[in-house]
Design an enzyme around this catalytic site. Structure first.
Site, PDB file in Angstrom:
ATOM      1  N   ARG A 378      31.909   6.678  35.168  1.00 19.30           N
ATOM      2  CA  ARG A 378      31.764   7.857  36.022  1.00 19.30           C
ATOM      3  C   ARG A 378      30.705   7.642  37.092  1.00 19.30           C
ATOM      4  O   ARG A 378      30.726   8.291  38.138  1.00 19.30           O
ATOM      5  CB  ARG A 378      31.420   9.068  35.150  1.00 19.30           C
ATOM      6  CG  ARG A 378      31.493  10.390  35.877  1.00 19.30           C
ATOM      7  CD  ARG A 378      31.494  11.559  34.922  1.00 19.30           C
ATOM      8  NE  ARG A 378      30.346  11.555  34.021  1.00 19.30           N
ATOM      9  CZ  ARG A 378      30.154  12.453  33.052  1.00 19.30           C
ATOM     10  NH1 ARG A 378      31.047  13.391  32.849  1.00 19.30           N
ATOM     11  NH2 ARG A 378      29.087  12.405  32.290  1.00 19.30           N
ATOM     12  N   VAL A 500      39.009  15.725  37.153  1.00 17.28           N
ATOM     13  CA  VAL A 500      39.050  14.687  36.115  1.00 17.28           C
ATOM     14  C   VAL A 500      37.655  14.233  35.700  1.00 17.28           C
ATOM     15  O   VAL A 500      36.672  14.488  36.388  1.00 17.28           O
ATOM     16  CB  VAL A 500      39.868  13.465  36.600  1.00 17.28           C
ATOM     17  CG1 VAL A 500      41.296  13.877  36.929  1.00 17.28           C
ATOM     18  CG2 VAL A 500      39.221  12.809  37.819  1.00 17.28           C
ATOM     19  N   GLU A 501      37.590  13.542  34.565  1.00 14.38           N
ATOM     20  CA  GLU A 501      36.357  12.994  33.989  1.00 14.38           C
ATOM     21  C   GLU A 501      35.247  14.040  33.895  1.00 14.38           C
ATOM     22  O   GLU A 501      34.102  13.813  34.271  1.00 14.38           O
ATOM     23  CB  GLU A 501      35.883  11.766  34.775  1.00 14.38           C
ATOM     24  CG  GLU A 501      36.836  10.580  34.628  1.00 14.38           C
ATOM     25  CD  GLU A 501      36.222   9.269  35.097  1.00 14.38           C
ATOM     26  OE1 GLU A 501      34.992   9.168  35.185  1.00 14.38           O
ATOM     27  OE2 GLU A 501      36.999   8.340  35.376  1.00 14.38           O
ATOM     28  N   GLY A 502      35.628  15.201  33.404  1.00 17.04           N
ATOM     29  CA  GLY A 502      34.679  16.311  33.265  1.00 17.04           C
ATOM     30  C   GLY A 502      34.856  17.289  34.410  1.00 17.04           C
ATOM     31  O   GLY A 502      34.371  17.045  35.512  1.00 17.04           O
TER      32      GLY A 502
END
Length: 812
Positions: A378, A500-502
């Site tokens: 990330r 996405v990704e949190g």
């Protein structure tokens, strides 16, 4: 007596200001209390009482053994009762990753020399060559209209090039056939590809982010590394990782996907120990074409084949997609983006134990493994892709703002458009600074869980502002899709990075401060670990050290916040000269105020702070903006403090500092305990709020540097891809900008002739011909103006289609 009281006050302030230890406080008390008592001329009996009380107080707090027995042990029991329940997945998330620069910001007194001493970011010769050659070649193969409208996929040539040149193996060591690039190099590659095609960027970045390769490198057995890494590096194996499902998105720890330890048949062998796994996942990038499926599931052992424990926790496996029962191939369609994303399912799929990443010893460690790897991936992928898109938006908006005219004036010189251009340029400067500083933290060996959340959230959010402003600047040019529209798909796809990704909403309200307050605070995590320690003697000792260190820390930051607020931070020593000196002082002041506000919030609200998401979000905003400011200052220093970049520096810093003030004010206005809120306001803003957003003058300077070629504009958009071809939409715009500037003196000649009534024609090409006939310009100048007209017309025009073309594209 009055003089003595002043002395007492000064001593107390100095002790707090310089963060005295508990011993320092006790020594001061031992000296000052008798002086005050004697000066007060109280009776001998009263004086005796004072000395006895003082002796007891000093003995209780000054002798560690007594203090721990009478004070710390009692407070530890209280702390254990009020400590909110933390799930296993929450605890593993808190323990994951490392603390980087955000720890300094939490300290209340950042060591700026430490930040400035970090090496300047850069690439190796090999990495720079790859960026200048292979990455440029890949970008030239990416036609985003062809990808998103006609194919709904990359071209076969692009796919093969990605595989052949090792784009899927940037994180894999050379020993396994990979490129073994630094985080900075990975970030630079993704940034450049993202400035050309969002689909291309996602396809390249996902195998190098959270996924099988990353997990194998850190946790895989040697056999697993030997078996898979070479294939992943060469592109022979296409990886995906499946975590999210219909009933577990941001709350990934609640995944219902499960596996049961059992015996089964595998590869012609009977009674092989393994797992029967059932799953339903969605939003899995590269799943439709993946050959290797990384899978997260909860493992159970009801038959006790592995031991007495039944529930084994989240476990990760790597499963070839040709395994019987694995379902892949169907696709989602995320906002007209063509990157391959889709669901995967499996029902009682048997896998041997050797498919578990890391082998049986890693059973139940899946969540911690994911959190460690997520912080690295990330930190690179989403900040880079958002910044690449913003570079495209910034460079094209500046050029279009100069080429496109209305009322005989370039639209970029209208104040309304100028305001949008300033936001585009200023936000991009901040985003790029955060991108490089965060990637550098990874290269230095960090796994920055909090910083990665900050970078992901703010780069994608500021990227959204940039593309919205760019669309406004382009007007109709931006909204008509087609081969010549370089912004439309970027505008459509921007929410993907935000989701996405949190998801950004939860990242801001739950992660940045919620995790940062525990992970990055110098004492809180130590106190929690002490409370969780089953060895009570050791727990009391550790809690005692952390607690009294915390008390000293809080008192110091309270006083520093007040003093810095009263003096405007002018007394703060910082290692730089103007024009950045006052920014460092302001950040140090806000760091002390933030640390104090965080401690008060945790003290007053306790476990309830976890549920005060809006309050937590605003405190997270303060931390985030301080980090972004740090990145901007570091970038300015690394770039050599170029004077031409000062408008960008000032815009970025003043915007972020103003946001800090707004976030603090939001905390104070909404703090549940009003008495605590009044105390906080008095300590943080003793003279009121003085920060303002960037002025119109600074905005004008930022917009001006974007409207014409120059070193500042080139640094701002450095690393993006520009096709050196006038048949390409962005290449034509670059040529049109140069032509417009070169032709302005000739255009002025024509304007003068028109105003004098010498040129009668209304059509621009006819006017050029008439000016040549009248001798105002020569033949060569006429050709120059004709070419300028053609270029301007090309970049202003929008695409149109026969109805059947759109129907065909829609059906495909």
């Amino acid at each position: 007596m009055a003089i003595l009281m002043v002395v007492v006050l000064v001593v107390v302030l100095l002790l707090a200001f310089f963060r005295a230890s508990i011993v320092g406080w006790l020594i001061a008390i031992a000296v000052l209390v008798p002086l005050v008592a004697i000066e007060s001329r109280i009776s001998d009996e009263a004086l005796k009482t004072v000395f006895i009380s003082l002796g007891i107080f000093l003995a209780v707090l000054g002798i560690p053994a007594i203090r721990r027995s009478l004070v710390s042990s009692f407070l530890l029991k209280v702390f254990r009762k009020i400590l909110p329940q933390v799930s296993q997945t929450e605890q593993e998330a808190l323990d994951a990753g490392t603390v980087g620069w955000e720890g300094e910001l939490f300290s209340g007194n950042p060591h700026w020399k430490k930040m400035l001493a970090l090496p300047k970011t850069g690439l190796s010769d090999e990495e720079q060559s790859f960026l200048d050659n292979e990455t440029e070649q890949l970008c030239a193969l990416l036609d985003d209209w062809d990808i998103t409208h006609k194919r709904q996929d990359l071209s076969p040539e692009a796919w093969q090039f990605i595989k052949d040149k090792g784009f899927f193996g940037m994180i894999i060591p050379k020993a396994y056939g990979g490129l073994e690039f630094s985080a900075q190099a990975q970030s630079a590659v993704i940034t450049k590809v993202a400035s050309r095609s969002g689909t291309g960027a996602v396809t390249v970045m996902v195998p190098n982010s959270l996924g099988p390769a990353e997990l194998l490198l850190h946790y895989g057995t040697q056999e697993q590394k030997d078996r898979y890494l070479r294939g992943l590096a060469s592109g022979k194996e296409i990886p995906c990782f499946a975590l999210t499902g219909p009933f577990a998105g941001s709350d990934a720890g609640a995944i219902p996907d499960h596996g049961t330890v059992c015996y089964g048949d595998y590869n012609g062998h009977k009674n092989v120990l393994g797992v029967c796994v059932t799953w339903e996942k969605r939003y899995i990038t590269l799943a439709p074409v993946a050959t290797l499926l990384g899978l997260a599931f909860k493992l159970y052992d009801p038959s006790n084949l592995l031991g007495a424990e039944v529930s084994r926790g989240i476990t990760l496996a790597l499963i070839p997609t040709d395994t019987p029962g694995v379902e892949v191939g169907r696709r989602h369609f995320p906002l007209n983006s063509a990157f391959l994303n889709g669901p995967t399912t499996g029902n009682n799929v048997f896998i041997p134990m050797e498919y578990i990443i890391g082998g049986p010893m890693r059973i139940g460690h899946g969540w911690r493994m994911l959190m460690d790897c997520l912080s690295v991936g990330r930190s690179i992928s989403l900040p880079a892709s958002a910044t690449g898109g913003a570079k495209l938006a910034a460079r094209t908006s500046g050029a279009y703002g100069r080429v496109r005219k209305q009322f005989h004036v370039p639209i970029g010189k209208f104040e309304g458009v100028e305001e949008a251009l300033a936001r585009i340029g200023g936000n991009l400067y901040v985003m790029d600074a955060a991108r490089t500083m965060t990637a550098q933290e990874v290269d230095l060996g960090g796994k920055p869980s909090v910083i990665s959340a900050i970078a992901k959230y703010h780069c994608t959010e500021r990227g959204r502002v940039v593309i919205n402003d760019a669309m406004d600047v382009h007007g109709g040019k931006g909204i008509c899709l087609g081969p010549d529209n370089y912004l439309g798909r970027l505008y459509e796809q921007t929410p993907i990075g935000i989701t996405v990704e949190g998801a950004n909403i939860l990242t801001r309200s739950l992660i940045i401060f919620g995790q940062g307050a525990v992970r990055s605070h110098p004492y809180v995590l130590k106190e929690i670990h002490a409370a969780q320690d089953q060895n009570n003697k050791r727990a009391v000792r550790e809690f005692d050290a952390a607690l009294f260190g915390h008390i000293s820390f809080s008192l110091s930051n309270a006083v520093r916040s007040l003093v810095y607020g009263l003096t405007g931070g002018l007394i703060i020593g910082v290692p730089t000269a103007p024009p950045t000196r006052r920014y460092y002082q302001a950040l140090t002041r806000y760091s002390a105020a933030f640390a104090f506000a965080a401690d008060v919030s945790m003290l007053v609200l306790g476990g309830g702070l976890k549920r005060k998401e809006k309050l937590s979000a605003r405190l997270g905003d303060v931390l985030s903006q301080m980090y972004l400011c740090s990145a901007v200052l570091k970038r300015f220093e690394d770039d050599g403090r170029p004077e031409e970049d000062l408008p960008l520096l000032h815009w970025g810093m003043q915007d972020a500092l103003y946001r800090i003030q707004v976030a603090f004010d939001g905390v104070l206005q909404n703090f549940p305990n009003r008495i605590a809120a009044l105390v906080l306001r008095a300590m943080i803003f003793p003279l009121g709020q003085c920060r303002k957003p960037p002025s119109d003058h600074i905005g004008h300077q930022v917009a001006s540097l974007m409207l014409q070629p120059g070193a500042a504009r080139d640094r701002l958009t450095a690393g993006m891809f520009i096709m050196p071809n006038e048949n390409d939409a962005v290449g034509a715009l670059e040529a049109a900008l140069a032509s417009t500037l070169a032709s302005e003196p000739l255009q002025a000649v024509l304007d003068t002739a028109r105003k004098a009534g010498k040129i009668k024609s209304h059509d621009e090409l006819e006017q050029i011909a008439e000016a040549r006939e009248l001798g105002y310009i020569d033949a060569e100048q006429a050709l120059q103006l004709e070419r300028d007209y053609a270029l301007r017309r090309k970049v202003i025009m929008v695409d149109d289609f026969a109805p059947e073309e759109l129907r065909a594209g829609s059906s495909r």
